[in-house]
Design a protein around this motif. Structure first.
Motif, PDB file in Angstrom:
ATOM      1  N   LEU A 187       0.862  -1.095   0.067  1.00  0.00           N
ATOM      2  CA  LEU A 187      -0.105   0.010  -0.023  1.00  0.00           C
ATOM      3  C   LEU A 187       0.765   1.188  -0.198  1.00  0.00           C
ATOM      4  CD1 LEU A 187      -2.705   1.323   0.205  1.00  0.00           C
ATOM      5  CD2 LEU A 187      -2.551   1.286   2.903  1.00  0.00           C
ATOM      6  N   THR A 188       0.773   1.980  -0.925  1.00  0.00           N
ATOM      7  CA  THR A 188       1.502   3.209  -1.043  1.00  0.00           C
ATOM      8  C   THR A 188       0.499   4.400  -1.116  1.00  0.00           C
ATOM      9  OG1 THR A 188       3.233   2.139  -2.680  1.00  0.00           O
ATOM     10  CG2 THR A 188       3.405   4.532  -2.445  1.00  0.00           C
ATOM     11  N   ARG A 189       0.951   5.645  -0.495  1.00  0.00           N
ATOM     12  CA  ARG A 189       0.130   6.642  -0.277  1.00  0.00           C
ATOM     13  C   ARG A 189       1.199   7.813  -0.599  1.00  0.00           C
ATOM     14  NH1 ARG A 189      -3.838   6.321   4.761  1.00  0.00           N
ATOM     15  NH2 ARG A 189      -5.693   5.181   4.170  1.00  0.00           N
ATOM     16  N   TRP A 190       0.357   8.908  -1.219  1.00  0.00           N
ATOM     17  CA  TRP A 190       0.806  10.039  -1.252  1.00  0.00           C
ATOM     18  C   TRP A 190      -0.226  11.227  -0.799  1.00  0.00           C
ATOM     19  CZ3 TRP A 190       5.848  10.271  -1.510  1.00  0.00           C
ATOM     20  CH2 TRP A 190       6.732   9.124  -1.974  1.00  0.00           C
ATOM     21  N   ASN A 191       0.251  12.256  -0.148  1.00  0.00           N
ATOM     22  CA  ASN A 191      -0.519  13.357   0.307  1.00  0.00           C
ATOM     23  C   ASN A 191      -0.345  14.664  -0.558  1.00  0.00           C
ATOM     24  OD1 ASN A 191      -1.507  11.548   2.675  1.00  0.00           O
ATOM     25  ND2 ASN A 191       0.305  12.038   3.611  1.00  0.00           N
ATOM     26  N   GLY A 224       4.350  11.112   2.122  1.00  0.00           N
ATOM     27  CA  GLY A 224       3.767   9.428   1.817  1.00  0.00           C
ATOM     28  C   GLY A 224       4.159   8.754   2.714  1.00  0.00           C
ATOM     29  N   SER A 225       3.695   7.186   2.353  1.00  0.00           N
ATOM     30  CA  SER A 225       3.863   5.987   3.411  1.00  0.00           C
ATOM     31  C   SER A 225       3.931   5.048   2.167  1.00  0.00           C
ATOM     32  CB  SER A 225       3.040   6.047   4.396  1.00  0.00           C
ATOM     33  OG  SER A 225       1.801   5.875   4.081  1.00  0.00           O
ATOM     34  N   LEU A 226       4.541   4.032   2.808  1.00  0.00           N
ATOM     35  CA  LEU A 226       4.638   2.881   2.137  1.00  0.00           C
ATOM     36  C   LEU A 226       4.512   1.531   3.224  1.00  0.00           C
ATOM     37  CD1 LEU A 226       5.372   0.669  -0.337  1.00  0.00           C
ATOM     38  CD2 LEU A 226       7.909   0.900   0.551  1.00  0.00           C
ATOM     39  N   LEU A 227       3.693   0.689   3.005  1.00  0.00           N
ATOM     40  CA  LEU A 227       3.679  -0.389   3.815  1.00  0.00           C
ATOM     41  C   LEU A 227       3.460  -1.796   2.922  1.00  0.00           C
ATOM     42  CD1 LEU A 227       2.796  -1.810   6.491  1.00  0.00           C
ATOM     43  CD2 LEU A 227       0.573  -1.279   6.126  1.00  0.00           C
ATOM     44  N   VAL A 228       4.424  -3.053   3.211  1.00  0.00           N
ATOM     45  CA  VAL A 228       4.681  -3.915   2.657  1.00  0.00           C
ATOM     46  C   VAL A 228       4.501  -5.149   3.511  1.00  0.00           C
ATOM     47  CG1 VAL A 228       6.035  -5.453   1.039  1.00  0.00           C
ATOM     48  CG2 VAL A 228       6.505  -2.774   0.842  1.00  0.00           C
ATOM     49  N   VAL A 229       3.494  -6.018   3.405  1.00  0.00           N
ATOM     50  CA  VAL A 229       3.179  -6.893   4.043  1.00  0.00           C
ATOM     51  C   VAL A 229       3.108  -8.307   3.356  1.00  0.00           C
ATOM     52  CG1 VAL A 229       1.215  -7.910   5.654  1.00  0.00           C
ATOM     53  CG2 VAL A 229       1.529  -5.279   5.430  1.00  0.00           C
ATOM     54  N   ALA A 230       3.846  -9.287   3.931  1.00  0.00           N
ATOM     55  CA  ALA A 230       3.947 -10.591   3.392  1.00  0.00           C
ATOM     56  C   ALA A 230       2.444 -11.503   3.966  1.00  0.00           C
ATOM     57  CB  ALA A 230       4.954 -11.424   3.723  1.00  0.00           C
ATOM     58  N   THR A 231       2.154 -12.275   3.014  1.00  0.00           N
ATOM     59  CA  THR A 231       0.934 -12.971   3.414  1.00  0.00           C
ATOM     60  C   THR A 231       1.081 -14.573   3.853  1.00  0.00           C
ATOM     61  OG1 THR A 231       0.012 -13.721   1.171  1.00  0.00           O
ATOM     62  CG2 THR A 231      -0.506 -11.404   2.012  1.00  0.00           C
ATOM     63  N   ASP A 232       0.343 -15.032   4.625  1.00  0.00           N
ATOM     64  CA  ASP A 232       0.335 -16.418   5.075  1.00  0.00           C
ATOM     65  C   ASP A 232       0.028 -17.298   3.846  1.00  0.00           C
ATOM     66  OD1 ASP A 232       0.089 -19.015   5.967  1.00  0.00           O
ATOM     67  OD2 ASP A 232      -0.481 -18.188   7.992  1.00  0.00           O
ATOM     68  N   PRO A 233       0.626 -17.977   3.190  1.00  0.00           N
ATOM     69  CA  PRO A 233       0.489 -18.795   2.125  1.00  0.00           C
ATOM     70  C   PRO A 233      -0.579 -20.089   2.489  1.00  0.00           C
ATOM     71  CG  PRO A 233       2.604 -19.621   2.822  1.00  0.00           C
ATOM     72  CD  PRO A 233       2.361 -18.173   3.919  1.00  0.00           C
ATOM     73  N   ARG A 234      -0.857 -20.042   3.403  1.00  0.00           N
ATOM     74  CA  ARG A 234      -2.007 -21.080   3.803  1.00  0.00           C
ATOM     75  C   ARG A 234      -3.412 -20.477   3.483  1.00  0.00           C
ATOM     76  NH1 ARG A 234      -0.917 -22.532   9.930  1.00  0.00           N
ATOM     77  NH2 ARG A 234      -0.885 -19.868  10.080  1.00  0.00           N
ATOM     78  N   HIS A 235      -3.368 -19.163   3.490  1.00  0.00           N
ATOM     79  CA  HIS A 235      -4.634 -18.351   3.200  1.00  0.00           C
ATOM     80  C   HIS A 235      -4.518 -17.361   2.159  1.00  0.00           C
ATOM     81  CE1 HIS A 235      -6.188 -20.233   6.841  1.00  0.00           C
ATOM     82  NE2 HIS A 235      -5.059 -19.525   7.556  1.00  0.00           N
ATOM     83  N   PRO A 236      -4.150 -17.622   0.963  1.00  0.00           N
ATOM     84  CA  PRO A 236      -4.008 -16.904  -0.234  1.00  0.00           C
ATOM     85  C   PRO A 236      -5.340 -16.221  -0.822  1.00  0.00           C
ATOM     86  CG  PRO A 236      -3.982 -19.140  -1.158  1.00  0.00           C
ATOM     87  CD  PRO A 236      -3.907 -19.218   0.511  1.00  0.00           C
ATOM     88  N   GLY A 237      -5.049 -15.140  -1.476  1.00  0.00           N
ATOM     89  CA  GLY A 237      -6.087 -14.534  -2.116  1.00  0.00           C
ATOM     90  C   GLY A 237      -7.225 -13.601  -1.218  1.00  0.00           C
ATOM     91  N   ARG A 238      -6.606 -13.103   0.060  1.00  0.00           N
ATOM     92  CA  ARG A 238      -7.370 -12.031   0.712  1.00  0.00           C
ATOM     93  C   ARG A 238      -6.587 -11.067   1.272  1.00  0.00           C
ATOM     94  NH1 ARG A 238      -8.608 -15.925   6.149  1.00  0.00           N
ATOM     95  NH2 ARG A 238      -6.862 -15.288   7.256  1.00  0.00           N
ATOM     96  N   PRO A 239      -7.114  -9.506   1.086  1.00  0.00           N
ATOM     97  CA  PRO A 239      -6.262  -8.627   1.641  1.00  0.00           C
ATOM     98  C   PRO A 239      -5.795  -8.824   2.965  1.00  0.00           C
ATOM     99  CG  PRO A 239      -8.470  -8.070   0.440  1.00  0.00           C
ATOM    100  CD  PRO A 239      -8.460  -9.463   0.796  1.00  0.00           C
ATOM    101  N   VAL A 240      -4.558  -8.354   3.007  1.00  0.00           N
ATOM    102  CA  VAL A 240      -3.961  -8.159   4.541  1.00  0.00           C
ATOM    103  C   VAL A 240      -3.643  -6.960   5.079  1.00  0.00           C
ATOM    104  CG1 VAL A 240      -3.064 -10.696   4.377  1.00  0.00           C
ATOM    105  CG2 VAL A 240      -1.644  -8.607   3.533  1.00  0.00           C
ATOM    106  N   ILE A 241      -4.054  -5.811   4.218  1.00  0.00           N
ATOM    107  CA  ILE A 241      -3.869  -4.733   4.680  1.00  0.00           C
ATOM    108  C   ILE A 241      -5.219  -3.882   4.619  1.00  0.00           C
ATOM    109  CG2 ILE A 241      -2.915  -2.351   4.167  1.00  0.00           C
ATOM    110  CD1 ILE A 241      -0.609  -3.804   2.856  1.00  0.00           C
ATOM    111  N   ASP A 242      -5.769  -3.315   5.751  1.00  0.00           N
ATOM    112  CA  ASP A 242      -6.699  -2.323   5.979  1.00  0.00           C
ATOM    113  C   ASP A 242      -6.472  -1.004   5.547  1.00  0.00           C
ATOM    114  OD1 ASP A 242      -9.204  -1.162   6.370  1.00  0.00           O
ATOM    115  OD2 ASP A 242      -8.803  -1.205   8.781  1.00  0.00           O
ATOM    116  N   ASP A 243      -7.084  -0.427   4.587  1.00  0.00           N
ATOM    117  CA  ASP A 243      -6.730   0.796   3.887  1.00  0.00           C
ATOM    118  C   ASP A 243      -7.440   2.045   4.752  1.00  0.00           C
ATOM    119  OD1 ASP A 243      -5.800   2.918   2.417  1.00  0.00           O
ATOM    120  OD2 ASP A 243      -6.875   2.373   0.624  1.00  0.00           O
TER     121      ASP A 243
END
Length: 323
Positions: free
Chosen positions: A140-144, A149-168
């Motif tokens: 998630l990259t944001r610019w004001n 701005g800000s950058l957030l990078v999150v690795a997801t659990d491969p047991r549960h692919p295909g669902r967002p892990v960042i709440d914007d």
């Protein structure tokens, strides 16, 4: 040196009739001319490349998540995703019709593009004689307005692919089972100037094609490069209706895509898939049939490669845009 100077003069990235030159970046036309000098040496995409879409920092997350989701006597729970499977139906919409719908929507409400993006992606690391995969990651990259701005990078659990892990939200936060790989904050005034596609996109499909070619020198003439340029652009910008329409128009005219059918993507969204196949590689683009938004892009191999333990139909990479 003389040859290089002649090439630079011929490219003329800062023509005499341009604005007075100060300490500022080249505009996109100047960048396009300058980058064409080295476009001949650009390495073409092949199935045997090492797909490095996930940054080096993610390697640590792969180890951490693997340890989290696997026991001491088990193998890491990291696996390659299954390719998306489109199917034809009576509800299929042509790429030309999607582009027309997008242009109609933009005429009714042009809107504007927003610098920043929310994207989930995955790529396959290829190493001779070994199975090498990465976990999905979400960025998630944001610019004001003040350029911060800000950058957030999150690795997801491969047991549960295909669902967002960042709440914007405000501020953004991780949800479900994500593991933070990187978190950055940028002070006012930067405004993404160190990124590719740092200037706002221009109006018109033809102008947008030239703009994309700044960072992908052959995007104005090569369908594969155009698709790569669209993918990189959408990592920097969340397009408004006008740019969505321009992108859909470019894809319908210049990307060499053929219809593949309806598909449910990894986020559970219904989309219309279009593919382009070259030697050993298939590129898929999934669009929202109603407004033309690019939902997903995916690359799969089309033939076996024993050296890299690849089989025809294996996914090499995918990208899903969440905003």
């Amino acid at each position: 040196m003389t040859d290089e100077l002649d090439l630079l003069r011929g490219a003329d990235p800062v023509p005499a009739d341009a604005e007075r030159w100060r300490d500022r970046p080249l505009d996109f036309e100047g960048e396009r001319r300058l980058r064409q000098l080295v476009s001949g040496a650009r390495r073409r995409r092949t199935v045997r490349r090492v797909v490095m879409g996930v940054a080096t920092a993610t390697a640590g997350a792969v180890v951490a998540i693997a340890l989290t989701v696997s026991g001491p006597a088990s193998s890491p729970a990291v696996a390659a995703p299954v390719a998306l499977r489109p199917h034809t139906s009576a509800a299929d919409v042509s790429l030309a019709d999607i582009a027309r719908r997008a242009r109609a929507a933009a005429a009714a409400e042009p809107g504007k593009s927003v610098r920043g993006s929310h994207v989930q992606d995955w790529s396959l690391g290829l190493e001779s004689g070994k199975d090498a995969v990465t976990v999905p990651q979400e960025t998630l990259t944001r610019w004001n307005a003040d350029g911060s701005g800000s950058l957030l990078v999150v690795a997801t659990d491969p047991r549960h692919p295909g669902r967002p892990v960042i709440d914007d939200g405000d501020p953004p936060r991780t949800v479900h089972d994500g593991k933070v790989v990187r978190r950055e904050s940028y002070p006012p005034g930067i405004d993404g100037a160190n990124q590719s596609y740092f200037e706002p996109p221009p109006a018109g499909a033809a102008a947008l094609r030239d703009y994309l070619a700044v960072w992908h020198p052959d995007a104005d003439r090569d369908p594969g490069e155009l698709l790569g340029a669209v993918q990189d652009f959408l990592r920097v910008w969340t397009p408004g209706p006008r740019e969505i329409a321009n992108l859909a128009t470019l894809l319908s005219r210049d990307a060499g895509l053929r219809p593949a059918g309806r598909v449910t993507d990894r986020m559970g969204r219904e989309g219309q898939a279009f593919v382009r196949t070259t030697a050993g590689l298939q590129q898929m683009v999934v669009l929202d049939p109603d407004d033309g938004r690019v939902l997903d892009m995916e690359e799969t191999g089309t033939r076996d490669d024993p050296e890299y333990r690849l089989k025809a139909g294996d996914v090499l990479s995918y990208t899903a845009w969440l905003s």
